[in-house]
Write a protein that holds these residues in place. Structure first.
Motif, PDB file in Angstrom:
ATOM      1  N   VAL A   8      -8.747   9.161 -30.738  1.00  0.00           N
ATOM      2  CA  VAL A   8      -8.131   7.962 -31.309  1.00  0.00           C
ATOM      3  C   VAL A   8      -6.810   8.343 -31.980  1.00  0.00           C
ATOM      4  O   VAL A   8      -6.723   9.354 -32.677  1.00  0.00           O
ATOM      5  N   ASN A   9      -5.817   7.535 -31.744  1.00  0.00           N
ATOM      6  CA  ASN A   9      -4.485   7.710 -32.345  1.00  0.00           C
ATOM      7  C   ASN A   9      -3.719   8.931 -31.845  1.00  0.00           C
ATOM      8  O   ASN A   9      -2.835   9.439 -32.537  1.00  0.00           O
ATOM      9  N   GLY A  10      -4.063   9.383 -30.657  1.00  0.00           N
ATOM     10  CA  GLY A  10      -3.204  10.329 -29.952  1.00  0.00           C
ATOM     11  C   GLY A  10      -2.974  11.670 -30.609  1.00  0.00           C
ATOM     12  O   GLY A  10      -1.821  12.053 -30.830  1.00  0.00           O
ATOM     13  N   PRO A  11      -4.029  12.434 -30.892  1.00  0.00           N
ATOM     14  CA  PRO A  11      -3.776  13.818 -31.314  1.00  0.00           C
ATOM     15  C   PRO A  11      -3.101  14.579 -30.185  1.00  0.00           C
ATOM     16  O   PRO A  11      -3.169  14.163 -29.033  1.00  0.00           O
ATOM     17  N   MET A  12      -2.475  15.692 -30.507  1.00  0.00           N
ATOM     18  CA  MET A  12      -1.720  16.411 -29.482  1.00  0.00           C
ATOM     19  C   MET A  12      -2.642  17.243 -28.600  1.00  0.00           C
ATOM     20  O   MET A  12      -3.344  18.126 -29.105  1.00  0.00           O
TER      21      MET A  12
END
Lengths: 727, 115
Positions: free
Chosen positions: A265-269
């Protein structure tokens, strides 16, 4: 008049919508209970009273008076969430293991694993702790930042013992036990309940939403990398998450017995170097086993997930272009940008809508650039900003708000709270500098081109670069001429290939800016509205990616400069970035070659020696960021440099990739590479490319009501390019 | 990883060199002499914590002097309720303040130039 623009925030989803399509306006209020909503086509977004004149065209097809609005929260911070809850026989001892690379150990409480009453994290003293219900154990030593450790939590509910330990990694494959803490579990604990999700990199304070793919609220986000987390019983992996798989997706695979995949969720790298990375590769594609980590941040954001306030139905015969939804109250005016974009001919519906025949000209709105700069915090976070602009920072109300509300997400120019670079930016959030306002770079500057096209009565259409990415050259094929804007800096491979294919099939291309076609980006398929960018070892950049992490997770391609991938901008448009020139813009003079009769049309009606010694950005058409011609970097041998810059002084600063050893004489007063070149060249099939070579060019086009030599030259080229006769 | 060092600006200059202050006053947007450029480079690399900046009070009309906190999320501190009616006025005042901060000397120009 600007009136408290941060009282109402909003965004449109999608940012780019076709005529006949629908975009959803999502509004959050910081006070007002109601507002009026109107839709305007943006002719010029420059609100400077000494500028060319802001201009907005009212759209009668959409007006919503007295709309009720309310505050909508933003839950920033990335985490992983189990889609299926692991099932464990709690009567058997179990272990949780993972490698960690913490990046911020002197901050607040951070949770690595949270599963009902079970929790592993880092406390405010930077020490590893584990909790089970009310029982807690804590290691005695503070963790070091950016060092790999292997963590093991062992729980035995038969003996009521809990043991937490970590080993520091000396090098890949070599561990050294560093700390251990043991404790008793004094009471009978409740086990994690059925369907209670397992969370990594945060703890949840809310339930899953209706989609089951995110939590309504989270806290205590972990900053750093997690690698190879697993749950073990009797030396068998019940769950074993392999982050090296599905790097381009937004789920992490469980290769253990139960298939408890995690959604991110929310685009970790992704594509982060893991504990096995040895420095013998820079590509996760070639050595996936060395890229087994995910880097989480407490300020990642890919989607605000706000409720829709109003749907905006775009009429099928609406003009493509720059649009805003304007929310007004007696105290507040706040704008939200969106774009009405053309699409490929077979999908355009033009045959049935009665729209007039397509225009010859397509203006490509560089939304990837807008997103990359959206909500930039460099005035607060980047120490070099004042030096670059040679003036004290002037901070707007929006910028003040952004500083205090980091939950609105960051730009590609920012670093996260742990100082790592921002690789993901999203359109699904309010963007306070992509609209009419005091921040003029990119969006506002580009609307000078719109104003000029209108003033000169050119028939044109607009498409976003997102459509270019998705549809490729098919989007361009019905046009004779494309215009790329003042700063088309961020380009994906499909975007680049589409422009090149257009050029080589008889298309004509006006590049009206500078520093274009500079960074290679990706648009991750599994994160709609997100742009991925990796900063490599070169280029003007406010942060540098970690070694080995310069490849795009979304495509596997090398990120960084196009130039570093063998495609300097010169190879596409004849010129490529050379320098910044944020003070004291200058002007062009014609070259001797420009008097060649083949290109004489460019200067028809222009007798001035100085071209563009005026303008709204630094007083000249050569300014902000500038490009130069160089056959060694791919400029076509038969291209003609028709004008070059003069008068650049110390204000011009050579870009880092333009010199390869420490040296002196790098400013514009001493170094001839600090210059802008204007070029023209022919391409296959009767195509042609003309490049202005400076970001400040468009903001001189509109000078003096568009009556000036920069305007005249642009008009000469555009008219000539619209003429099918060979150039 | 490259992280900026708040103390990396080390250039020193003589705070009694009023000719350089005068040069800035006469030509605030440059280009500058080499020595004045170095002074300005030094001033513009002061640590983020406490760095002077301007808050827009009314767009294009008034600007309030502030000092940055140097910490994410922490707003700047307003300085003495000083409000400028132009960027040029603000830049000259900030220049004088930084001159004093860095050298201990006030900028004192003769009356012909310090109007």
């Amino acid at each position: 008049m600007m009136r408290r623009p941060t009282d109402i925030l909003g965004y449109c989803q999608p940012l780019s919508v076709h005529p006949g399509g629908t975009t959803e306006l999502k509004i959050s209020s910081n006070g007002p209970a109601t507002c009026d909503i109107g839709i305007f086509r943006v002719i010029c977004a420059d609100i400077d009273p000494n500028g060319p004149g802001a201009e907005f065209e009212t759209q009668e097809w959409c007006a919503h008076p007295d709309v009720e609005i309310f505050h909508q929260p933003i839950n920033a911070g990335s985490y992983a969430l189990s889609l299926k809850t692991p099932e464990i026989d709690w009567s058997i001892p179990f272990e949780f293991t993972a490698y960690l690379w913490p990046t911020c150990v002197d901050g607040g409480l951070q949770t690595v694993l949270s599963w009902d009453g079970l929790e592993i994290g880092i406390n405010r003293q930077g020490r590893l702790y584990a909790k089970y219900g009310t029982d807690e154990v804590c290691c005695g030593t503070a963790l070091l930042e950016r060092r790999w450790i292997k963590v093991c939590l062992a729980v035995n509910l038969q003996t009521h013992k809990m043991s937490l330990s970590y080993e520091r990694q000396i090098k890949p494959g070599m561990l050294n036990e560093t700390d251990r803490a043991e404790g008793d579990l004094d009471r009978k604990h409740l086990m994690p309940g059925d369907n209670v999700p397992l969370i990594m990199a945060a703890s949840g304070t809310g339930d899953k939403d209706a989609t089951g793919t995110r939590l309504s609220s989270t806290r205590h986000h972990f900053n750093g990398k997690i690698d190879s987390p697993a749950i073990w019983q009797q030396k068998v992996a019940i769950c074993e998450w392999d982050f090296s798989q599905n790097q381009s997706g937004n789920t992490a695979c469980d290769i253990g017995m139960q298939g408890c995949d995690l959604i991110l969720v929310n685009g970790p790298m992704r594509a982060a170097t893991g504990h096995r990375w040895k420095g013998n590769t820079e590509s996760w594609v070639h050595h996936p086993d060395q890229y087994s980590a995910i880097h989480f941040h407490d300020d990642d954001l890919t989607d605000c997930h706000w409720e829709t306030t109003r749907k905006i139905n775009i009429p099928a015969d609406a003009r493509s272009g720059y649009y805003i939804a304007r929310m007004t109250t007696s105290q507040c005016t706040s704008d939200v940008a969106f774009f009405v974009s053309e699409r490929p001919e077979q999908n355009s519906g033009k045959e049935t809508t009665g729209k007039p025949e397509a225009a010859d000209i397509l203006f490509i709105a560089p939304t990837a650039t807008y997103l990359s700069y959206a909500n930039t915090h460099i005035k607060f976070d980047s120490h070099n900003t004042e030096n670059l602009y040679e003036a004290p920072m002037v901070i707007s109300e929006e910028e003040m708000y952004l500083n205090e509300h980091r939950e609105l997400g960051l730009s590609h120019y920012d670093t996260h709270s742990d100082n790592s670079g921002v690789v993901h930016v999203s359109e699904r959030r309010p963007m306070l500098n992509m609209k009419p306002g005091l921040y003029t770079f990119n969006y506002v500057n580009d609307t000078h081109i719109i104003k000029w096209l209108e003033a000169k009565n050119f028939r044109y259409e607009v498409a976003t670069d997102k459509e270019l990415h998705e549809h490729g050259a098919a989007l361009l094929s019905r046009y004779r001429v494309i215009i790329t804007a003042s700063h088309p800096e961020y380009y994906s491979t499909p975007m680049w290939d589409a422009v090149h294919e257009f050029q080589e099939h008889g298309g004509r291309h006006l590049y009206l800016g500078g520093n274009g076609f500079y960074w290679r980006i990706g648009w991750p398929e599994n994160m709609p509205g997100v742009v991925e960018n990796r900063r490599g070892n070169s280029g003007v950049r406010t942060w540098e990616g970690e070694p080995g992490e310069h490849h795009l997770a979304s495509t596997g391609e090398p990120g960084g400069l196009w130039r570093s991938s063998g495609r300097p901008p010169q190879s596409l448009v004849g010129v490529g970035f050379s320098s910044t020139l944020f003070v004291r813009s200058t002007y062009y003079k014609r070259t001797t070659a420009s008097f060649d009769k083949r290109v004489g049309f460019i200067f028809d009606g222009v007798d001035d020696e100085k071209i563009g010694d005026f303008g709204y950005r630094g007083g000249g058409a050569v300014g902000l960021e500038i490009d130069r011609f160089d056959v060694h970097l791919g400029s076509p041998h038969d291209a003609i440099v028709v004008a070059t810059s003069h008068g650049i002084d110390k204000g011009g600063l050579l870009s880092g990739e333009e010199f390869i050893t420490t040296t002196r004489a790098l400013d514009g007063g001493q170094n001839g590479l600090v210059r802008a070149d204007m070029v023209i060249f022919a391409t296959q099939g009767n195509g042609a490319v003309w490049s202005a070579g400076s970001i400040a060019w468009p903001t001189s086009m509109t000078w003096n009501d568009c009556d000036n030599n920069v305007s005249k030259i642009t008009e000469n080229v555009l008219k000539r390019f619209c003429d099918p006769a060979p150039v | 990883m490259i992280i900026y060092d708040a103390d990396n600006a080390i250039y020193r200059f003589d705070g009694r060199s009023m000719d350089l202050a005068r040069e800035y006053k006469m030509n605030p947007r440059g280009p500058y002499s080499t020595e004045l450029q170095q002074i300005l480079d030094r001033m513009r690399c002061t640590p983020m914590q406490g760095r002077y900046a301007l808050l827009v009070e009314k767009p294009f009309e008034s600007f309030r002097l502030c000092r940055l906190s140097g910490k994410r999320g922490i707003p700047p501190t307003i300085v003495d309720n000083i409000v400028y009616s132009s960027i040029a006025e603000a830049e000259w005042d900030i220049f004088k303040r930084r001159w004093k901060d860095l050298t201990g000397h006030d900028v004192i120009l003769d009356s012909n130039h310090d109007a």
